[in-house]
Design a protein around this motif. Sequence first.
Motif, PDB file in Angstrom:
ATOM      1  N   THR A  83      -3.801   3.425  -1.432  1.00 58.94           N
ATOM      2  CA  THR A  83      -2.455   3.504  -0.862  1.00 58.94           C
ATOM      3  C   THR A  83      -2.317   4.755   0.000  1.00 58.94           C
ATOM      4  N   LYS A 152       2.242  -3.976  -7.311  1.00 57.40           N
ATOM      5  CA  LYS A 152       1.934  -4.525  -5.985  1.00 57.40           C
ATOM      6  C   LYS A 152       0.654  -3.855  -5.476  1.00 57.40           C
ATOM      7  N   ASN A 153      -0.109  -4.596  -4.645  1.00 58.41           N
ATOM      8  CA  ASN A 153      -1.262  -3.949  -4.031  1.00 58.41           C
ATOM      9  C   ASN A 153      -0.737  -3.058  -2.897  1.00 58.41           C
ATOM     10  N   GLN A 155      -1.070  -2.898   0.346  1.00 61.01           N
ATOM     11  CA  GLN A 155      -0.542  -3.571   1.544  1.00 61.01           C
ATOM     12  C   GLN A 155       0.827  -4.196   1.263  1.00 61.01           C
ATOM     13  N   GLU A 156       0.967  -4.859   0.113  1.00 62.06           N
ATOM     14  CA  GLU A 156       2.255  -5.460  -0.255  1.00 62.06           C
ATOM     15  C   GLU A 156       3.323  -4.384  -0.426  1.00 62.06           C
ATOM     16  N   ALA A 159       4.405  -3.056   2.991  1.00 63.61           N
ATOM     17  CA  ALA A 159       5.214  -4.063   3.679  1.00 63.61           C
ATOM     18  C   ALA A 159       6.618  -4.161   3.064  1.00 63.61           C
ATOM     19  N   ALA A 160       6.695  -4.137   1.741  1.00 58.66           N
ATOM     20  CA  ALA A 160       7.987  -4.269   1.066  1.00 58.66           C
ATOM     21  C   ALA A 160       8.864  -3.036   1.260  1.00 58.66           C
TER      22      ALA A 160
END
Length: 169
Positions: A83, A152-153, A155-156, A159-160
């Motif tokens: 991350t 969440k990973n 990328q998720e 994005a969120a």
Amino acid sequence: MTVDDFESGRDASAPIEMLEQYFAAHGWNHERNGDEEIVATFQGSWAQYELRAVWREEDRVLQFLALPDIRVPADKRLTIYETIGLINEQLWIGHFEMWASSGMLLFRHATLLENGQESVLTIEQAETLVEAAIDECERFYPVFQFVLWADKNPQEAIAAALIETQGEA
């Protein structure tokens, strides 16, 4: 001292002195540790941040850290490293890192103060140092929370957390 008084005062001071004046003008709790270090606290939207500046006279470098009170458990560290890598690609000033020994997450950047014989920090530089750190911590705090607590990973989570709204509500 108010923020207006501060801004109309001296244009530049020794780095830790300038930051002390800046923190005082904003009414933030702070403690100075000699001529080389100052620590302040700031209540952001998501968390209380410890703001720490360390001055290295021999190198003429002022290092600024913002610690958003996030400790990463051992089982989440690999995901947080990923991350951090994705987030740092988006930053112009500074970077996030995690201290391996404690799992403490922080934002760090530094400035080189080469002003001839004296090393001084201007009000504009102080404001940039502090606001850049706070802005990035506030911007990305939800990303770290999504990874740590919502599973969440990276990328998720990015994005969120970084959805930009259009128009007005």
